[in-house]
Design a protein around this motif. Structure first.
Motif, PDB file in Angstrom:
ATOM      1  N   PHE A 126      32.317  37.562  34.240  1.00  0.00           N
ATOM      2  CA  PHE A 126      31.652  36.687  35.219  1.00  0.00           C
ATOM      3  C   PHE A 126      31.149  35.437  34.516  1.00  0.00           C
ATOM      4  CE2 PHE A 126      27.661  35.171  37.086  1.00  0.00           C
ATOM      5  CZ  PHE A 126      28.086  34.869  38.369  1.00  0.00           C
ATOM      6  N   ASN A 127      31.354  34.294  35.162  1.00  0.00           N
ATOM      7  CA  ASN A 127      30.873  33.031  34.611  1.00  0.00           C
ATOM      8  C   ASN A 127      30.356  32.157  35.748  1.00  0.00           C
ATOM      9  OD1 ASN A 127      30.293  31.157  32.643  1.00  0.00           O
ATOM     10  ND2 ASN A 127      32.291  31.282  31.676  1.00  0.00           N
ATOM     11  N   HIS A 128      29.493  31.210  35.419  1.00  0.00           N
ATOM     12  CA  HIS A 128      28.935  30.347  36.465  1.00  0.00           C
ATOM     13  C   HIS A 128      28.531  29.001  35.879  1.00  0.00           C
ATOM     14  CE1 HIS A 128      25.412  32.130  34.556  1.00  0.00           C
ATOM     15  NE2 HIS A 128      24.674  31.163  35.075  1.00  0.00           N
ATOM     16  N   TRP A 129      28.595  27.977  36.740  1.00  0.00           N
ATOM     17  CA  TRP A 129      28.194  26.613  36.411  1.00  0.00           C
ATOM     18  C   TRP A 129      27.509  26.024  37.642  1.00  0.00           C
ATOM     19  CZ3 TRP A 129      32.932  28.818  36.047  1.00  0.00           C
ATOM     20  CH2 TRP A 129      33.472  28.998  34.768  1.00  0.00           C
ATOM     21  N   GLU A 145      29.495  30.838  28.061  1.00  0.00           N
ATOM     22  CA  GLU A 145      29.880  32.164  27.592  1.00  0.00           C
ATOM     23  C   GLU A 145      29.909  33.136  28.760  1.00  0.00           C
ATOM     24  OE1 GLU A 145      31.232  34.678  24.652  1.00  0.00           O
ATOM     25  OE2 GLU A 145      30.737  32.549  24.502  1.00  0.00           O
ATOM     26  N   PRO A 146      31.060  33.767  29.048  1.00  0.00           N
ATOM     27  CA  PRO A 146      31.128  34.705  30.172  1.00  0.00           C
ATOM     28  C   PRO A 146      30.367  35.994  29.881  1.00  0.00           C
ATOM     29  CG  PRO A 146      33.204  34.711  28.971  1.00  0.00           C
ATOM     30  CD  PRO A 146      32.360  33.611  28.370  1.00  0.00           C
ATOM     31  N   VAL A 147      29.961  36.648  30.948  1.00  0.00           N
ATOM     32  CA  VAL A 147      29.266  37.928  30.855  1.00  0.00           C
ATOM     33  C   VAL A 147      30.257  39.047  31.165  1.00  0.00           C
ATOM     34  CG1 VAL A 147      27.406  39.345  31.801  1.00  0.00           C
ATOM     35  CG2 VAL A 147      27.090  36.880  31.540  1.00  0.00           C
ATOM     36  N   VAL A 148      30.294  40.086  30.327  1.00  0.00           N
ATOM     37  CA  VAL A 148      31.185  41.228  30.547  1.00  0.00           C
ATOM     38  C   VAL A 148      30.497  42.184  31.521  1.00  0.00           C
ATOM     39  CG1 VAL A 148      32.433  43.143  29.492  1.00  0.00           C
ATOM     40  CG2 VAL A 148      32.163  40.998  28.236  1.00  0.00           C
ATOM     41  N   LEU A 149      31.034  42.269  32.743  1.00  0.00           N
ATOM     42  CA  LEU A 149      30.477  43.187  33.729  1.00  0.00           C
ATOM     43  C   LEU A 149      30.972  44.610  33.522  1.00  0.00           C
ATOM     44  CD1 LEU A 149      30.711  41.006  36.982  1.00  0.00           C
ATOM     45  CD2 LEU A 149      28.760  41.300  35.446  1.00  0.00           C
TER      46      LEU A 149
END
Length: 243
Positions: A126-129, A145-149
């Motif tokens: 998951f990533n967000h801007w 940096e993406p988060v590993v769900l």
């Protein structure tokens, strides 16, 4: 009299001592094996609880974000100039939605769910801007940096569902062909590896916002929501965060 008692006393033979030592060794080995099995079972139980909690939290978070997709454009298609409201592929989806209040600075965010390949299987990232200032053409993976769900995924896919011209639900598709519209429902199917210890229940997530609103949003140009010269941009901590 004392001499007779001493003469009648007899000690342990070597065989008896060896048998006693052997019996003691067997008992100690059994006790050690039981303790090791108990510790292993305790660790396995803790790992299972951790993975189960992680899966539950990941599904709740995904359901919360996807169900609150907003019909706001995060870019424009090349050539046609149509608004990009939703990007959906078999292994990636990108959309605009509010972040939970504890993770948000206010306003809407461009969010991405992606299935990425690694040596230990696939990962759900998951990533967000922030929507304000987002540029899809200049997006680099190193920007955030993406988060590993979830990890240890054997295979998986994203699927999407929409309404036909008569207002009836069409079949599921893993390729969204109308990026200027939002889907009615999103489905996430994952097959976990054996080492994951848990299975992934298939998720079918209906969007809270009526899909008709997405069609109306096409009248709003992407350029219209970008800040222009002389305009005051509201601070990041403005109201609008969603819990």
């Amino acid at each position: 009299m004392r001499m007779r008692i001493l003469q009648g006393a007899r000690g342990f033979t070597l065989i008896e001592v060896m048998l006693a030592i052997l019996l003691l060794a067997v008992l100690l080995a059994a006790a050690f094996g039981g303790i090791r099995s108990a510790v292993k079972g305790m660790h396995s139980g803790e790992d299972l609880m951790d993975r189960t909690n992680r899966l539950r939290v990941a599904q709740e978070f995904i359901r919360h974000q996807v169900s609150r997709i907003l019909p706001l454009p995060f870019g424009q298609e090349r050539g046609t100039g149509e608004n990009l409201l939703f990007e959906g592929k078999r292994d990636l989806m990108r959309f605009v939605a509010p972040m939970p209040g504890y993770l948000s600075n206010g306003g809407a965010y461009v969010q991405t769910l992606e299935l990425s390949n690694t040596r230990n299987g696939r990962q759900l990232l998951f990533n967000h801007w922030m929507l304000n200032g987002f540029d899809k053409d200049k997006l680099n993976k190193g920007d955030s940096e993406p988060v590993v769900l979830m990890d240890q995924i054997e295979s998986g896919k994203f699927e999407y569902r929409k309404l036909d011209d008569q207002g009836e639900l069409e079949d599921w598709s893993d390729d969204w062909d109308e990026p200027n519209l939002t889907p009615v429902m999103v489905r996430i199917e994952l097959k976990m590896r054996k080492e994951a210890l848990v299975g992934w229940p298939d998720m079918e997530i209906p969007l809270m916002l009526d899909v008709g609103a997405a069609r109306q949003s096409n009248t709003v140009r992407f350029d219209d929501i970008l800040p222009r010269e002389g305009m005051t941009v509201p601070p990041n901590n403005a109201s609008g965060s969603t819990r």
